[in-house]
Design a protein around this motif. Structure first.
Motif, PDB file in Angstrom:
ATOM      1  N   ASP A  71       3.164   1.058  -8.341  1.00 23.78           N
ATOM      2  CA  ASP A  71       2.542  -0.227  -8.657  1.00 23.78           C
ATOM      3  C   ASP A  71       2.262  -0.981  -7.343  1.00 23.78           C
ATOM      4  O   ASP A  71       3.033  -1.838  -6.929  1.00 23.78           O
ATOM      5  N   VAL A  72       1.176  -0.579  -6.680  1.00 23.24           N
ATOM      6  CA  VAL A  72       0.827  -1.187  -5.380  1.00 23.24           C
ATOM      7  C   VAL A  72      -0.566  -1.801  -5.485  1.00 23.24           C
ATOM      8  O   VAL A  72      -1.315  -1.520  -6.419  1.00 23.24           O
ATOM      9  N   ASP A  73      -0.910  -2.617  -4.494  1.00 25.38           N
ATOM     10  CA  ASP A  73      -2.281  -3.135  -4.480  1.00 25.38           C
ATOM     11  C   ASP A  73      -3.255  -2.044  -4.065  1.00 25.38           C
ATOM     12  O   ASP A  73      -4.320  -1.902  -4.648  1.00 25.38           O
ATOM     13  N   VAL A  74      -2.875  -1.284  -3.027  1.00 30.57           N
ATOM     14  CA  VAL A  74      -3.817  -0.298  -2.481  1.00 30.57           C
ATOM     15  C   VAL A  74      -3.191   1.094  -2.438  1.00 30.57           C
ATOM     16  O   VAL A  74      -2.089   1.273  -1.915  1.00 30.57           O
ATOM     17  N   LEU A  75      -3.936   2.051  -2.965  1.00 28.70           N
ATOM     18  CA  LEU A  75      -3.545   3.448  -2.851  1.00 28.70           C
ATOM     19  C   LEU A  75      -4.539   4.120  -1.905  1.00 28.70           C
ATOM     20  O   LEU A  75      -5.758   4.012  -2.099  1.00 28.70           O
ATOM     21  N   ILE A  76      -4.000   4.793  -0.874  1.00 29.48           N
ATOM     22  CA  ILE A  76      -4.887   5.440   0.114  1.00 29.48           C
ATOM     23  C   ILE A  76      -4.614   6.938   0.152  1.00 29.48           C
ATOM     24  O   ILE A  76      -3.712   7.395   0.858  1.00 29.48           O
ATOM     25  N   PRO A  77      -5.370   7.726  -0.620  1.00 23.70           N
ATOM     26  CA  PRO A  77      -5.211   9.171  -0.498  1.00 23.70           C
ATOM     27  C   PRO A  77      -5.879   9.625   0.802  1.00 23.70           C
ATOM     28  O   PRO A  77      -7.091   9.463   0.968  1.00 23.70           O
ATOM     29  N   ALA A  78      -5.087  10.184   1.711  1.00 27.15           N
ATOM     30  CA  ALA A  78      -5.621  10.572   3.035  1.00 27.15           C
ATOM     31  C   ALA A  78      -5.250  12.017   3.345  1.00 27.15           C
ATOM     32  O   ALA A  78      -4.953  12.364   4.493  1.00 27.15           O
ATOM     33  N   ALA A 137       0.838  -1.205   0.000  1.00 31.12           N
ATOM     34  CA  ALA A 137       0.000   0.000   0.000  1.00 31.12           C
ATOM     35  C   ALA A 137       0.870   1.251   0.000  1.00 31.12           C
ATOM     36  O   ALA A 137       1.994   1.245   0.513  1.00 31.12           O
ATOM     37  N   ALA A 138       0.310   2.322  -0.594  1.00 30.36           N
ATOM     38  CA  ALA A 138       0.942   3.646  -0.542  1.00 30.36           C
ATOM     39  C   ALA A 138      -0.078   4.606   0.053  1.00 30.36           C
ATOM     40  O   ALA A 138      -1.263   4.560  -0.302  1.00 30.36           O
ATOM     41  N   ILE A 139       0.375   5.455   0.970  1.00 27.22           N
ATOM     42  CA  ILE A 139      -0.556   6.324   1.703  1.00 27.22           C
ATOM     43  C   ILE A 139      -0.131   7.782   1.559  1.00 27.22           C
ATOM     44  O   ILE A 139       0.978   8.159   1.918  1.00 27.22           O
ATOM     45  N   GLN A 140      -1.037   8.593   1.011  1.00 23.95           N
ATOM     46  CA  GLN A 140      -0.766  10.021   0.867  1.00 23.95           C
ATOM     47  C   GLN A 140      -1.364  10.771   2.057  1.00 23.95           C
ATOM     48  O   GLN A 140      -2.573  10.680   2.294  1.00 23.95           O
ATOM     49  N   VAL A 153       4.632   0.699   1.453  1.00 31.20           N
ATOM     50  CA  VAL A 153       5.890   0.980   0.749  1.00 31.20           C
ATOM     51  C   VAL A 153       6.133   2.473   0.513  1.00 31.20           C
ATOM     52  O   VAL A 153       7.248   2.866   0.159  1.00 31.20           O
ATOM     53  N   ALA A 154       5.092   3.298   0.684  1.00 34.52           N
ATOM     54  CA  ALA A 154       5.301   4.739   0.481  1.00 34.52           C
ATOM     55  C   ALA A 154       4.339   5.540   1.344  1.00 34.52           C
ATOM     56  O   ALA A 154       3.184   5.138   1.537  1.00 34.52           O
ATOM     57  N   VAL A 155       4.827   6.643   1.866  1.00 31.37           N
ATOM     58  CA  VAL A 155       3.966   7.585   2.595  1.00 31.37           C
ATOM     59  C   VAL A 155       4.415   9.002   2.231  1.00 31.37           C
ATOM     60  O   VAL A 155       5.543   9.213   1.776  1.00 31.37           O
ATOM     61  N   SER A 156       3.515   9.956   2.467  1.00 33.11           N
ATOM     62  CA  SER A 156       3.889  11.355   2.231  1.00 33.11           C
ATOM     63  C   SER A 156       3.145  12.238   3.205  1.00 33.11           C
ATOM     64  O   SER A 156       2.113  11.837   3.762  1.00 33.11           O
ATOM     65  N   ASP A 157       3.698  13.418   3.447  1.00 31.71           N
ATOM     66  CA  ASP A 157       2.909  14.495   4.043  1.00 31.71           C
ATOM     67  C   ASP A 157       3.193  15.721   3.194  1.00 31.71           C
ATOM     68  O   ASP A 157       3.792  15.603   2.113  1.00 31.71           O
TER      69      ASP A 157
END
Ligand SMILES: NC(=O)C1=CN([C@@H]2O[C@H](COP(=O)(O)OP(=O)(O)OC[C@H]3O[C@@H](n4cnc5c(N)ncnc54)[C@H](O)[C@@H]3O)[C@@H](O)[C@H]2O)C=CC1
Ligand SMILES: O=C(O)CCC(=O)C(=O)O
Length: 428
Positions: free
Chosen positions: A290-297, A217-220, A241-245
């Motif tokens: 290329d992830v299973d789940v993208l979570i724009p938060a 998963a990648a989480i924004q 595998v990825a996060v951002s703020d």
């Protein structure tokens, strides 16, 4: 590196989806007009004294979209980009969110144009108290019940409760939710939205027959919602595998140690900037991994028709409100991306807010396992219903969620209107 988001009009996105669902339901034109427009829009101007002794004026909003199902409910956002159209969209989404999950509330939202990061705690307190005073006739446990949203949290909700109580001359806990425990808050509310996002993510993975322990998963966004979503999914074995703020985005193909990152975040003034065990990437790159789940938060309109084609995730869980604009819907559908809409995916927050409001009203205090169990039951039922209706009408889960919500609100609204129109007593 700064993260610029190109903003569409979120209210238009709401209307586009509304119209598709309303056409399917063959909703009558007058009820459509009523449900598209907010019942009330209030703009307040107030000034406070800053810590340096100067006066500053602020503009704030409260939009009450609909109260057919109960008192209006919805968060208050502190952000420089807050504007009336955004608050109108957010208020309407609250109406649909409560209706989809079966929470007996209507929808509202508020906001103040300010940058909470540049204001001191005492300035934020003065702003919150001034805003509350200006809206003291609007708020109320049976009228309109605010809660946290971007840029606000338990401190602001505690000040709001205290100011409202001062104006009314008695302590009124149930006027606001998301408070600290010592101000009458509920166990589990701080993490509720992220917990809900994780529950919904696991259900979506199951739908696609992907095992959590084999998923990525990648989480924004790494604020209240992003952080807790990351933590609960990490605990279930999902590899984040990825996060951002707003300050930084980074990637680690081996998976980010989320508890360690949270520790870093808490020691570094609530930012992930400079976290060592990963590679910095451009903000937008996170959306195309290329992830299973993208979570724009984080915010609205991060996935639009301009970039939807570049999304490679199999599932998008809308943890933020309105992160996918309506012009991207068809593109994502064409690419077979499973999008779980905000009005279901992030409903964990309002659900536990409802529990807090109930506890305050009944003078009760519930245990955490009771709260989490009820939350899970409500979200699972919401998920099942949305997917059942999606199959029945052969529409996306988003349009299915709108169909469920519109039907419920329109029926209740119509019953209320017939009652209003009914002839009263015949005058002799
Ligand atoms: N707090 C709650 O209980 C609920 C919040 N939401 C929604 O979730 C979203 C996030 O809210 P919160 O977590 O409460 O806000 P927050 O203020 O705690 O955190 C927002 C996060 O987004 C980050 N961010 C802002 N712009 C960004 C960008 N361009 N790129 C990457 N990151 C960016 C910020 O740095 C911060 O980490 C909002 O859309 C809000 O409406 C929805 C339901 C309930
Ligand atoms: O907790 C609540 O009452 C509302 C939270 C909120 O603003 C949202 O769900 O967008």
């Amino acid at each position: 590196m700064s993260a610029e988001i190109i903003k569409q009009n979120p209210f238009q996105s709401m209307i586009d989806r509304f119209n598709i669902a309303a056409d399917i339901l063959k909703l009558d034109e007058s009820i459509r007009q009523k449900l598209q427009r907010p019942e009330k829009q209030i703009v307040v101007n107030f000034s406070i004294t800053l810590d340096n002794g100067s006066e500053q004026n602020f503009e704030g909003y409260r939009v009450i979209h609909n109260t057919a199902l109960g008192p209006s409910k919805g968060g208050i956002r502190y952000d420089n980009a807050v504007n009336l159209d955004e608050v109108k969209a957010l208020a309407a989404w609250m109406t649909w969110k409560s209706a989809v999950t079966g929470i007996p509330f209507g929808g509202a939202k508020g906001g103040i144009i300010c940058d909470p990061k540049t204001l001191s705690k005492t300035e934020l307190e003065r702003i919150t108290r001034a805003y509350t005073k200006a809206l003291a006739d609007i708020f109320g446990p049976e009228k309109d019940v605010p809660a946290p949203d971007m840029g606000t949290g338990p401190d602001e909700m505690g000040w709001l409760m205290d100011e409202f109580s001062l104006v009314h001359g008695k302590t009124i806990h149930a006027v606001v939710t998301g408070k600290h425990l010592h101000s009458g808050g509920s166990l589990g509310r701080v993490e509720a939205t992220g917990r809900g996002v994780s529950i919904i993510t696991l259900l979506a993975l199951e739908k696609l027959k992907i095992r959590p322990a084999r998923s990525t998963a990648a989480i924004q966004g790494f604020g209240n919602v992003g952080l807790h979503s990351a933590l609960f999914l990490y605990e279930k074995g999902v590899k984040i595998v990825a996060v951002s703020d707003v300050s930084e985005a980074f990637f680690n193909p081996d998976g980010i140690n989320i508890p360690e990152l949270i520790l870093y975040y808490n020691l570094n003034n609530k930012t992930i900037k400079g976290y060592p065990n990963s590679v910095a990437i451009k903000h937008e790159e996170l959306l195309f991994l290329d992830v299973d789940v993208l979570i724009p938060a984080a915010k609205e309109d991060v996935i639009t028709k301009k970039n939807a084609n570049d999304v490679r995730a199999k599932i998008i869980i809308e943890a933020a409100n309105g992160p996918v604009s309506s012009d991207a819907d068809e593109i994502l559908q064409g690419k077979n991306v499973l999008v779980v809409p905000d009005i279901l995916a992030n409903a964990g927050g309002v659900t536990v807010s409802y529990f807090e409001w109930l506890q305050n009203s009944l003078l009760e205090s519930w245990r955490i396992h009771q709260i989490n169990k009820r939350l899970e039951d409500i979200l699972e039922k919401g998920f099942e219903t949305v997917f059942r209706v999606s199959a029945k009408y052969d529409v996306s889960p988003r349009i299915a969620a709108y169909i469920i919500a519109l039907k419920k609100v329109a029926e209740t609204q119509s019953v209320k209107e017939v009652a209003l129109e009914a002839p009263k007593f015949k005058q002799n």
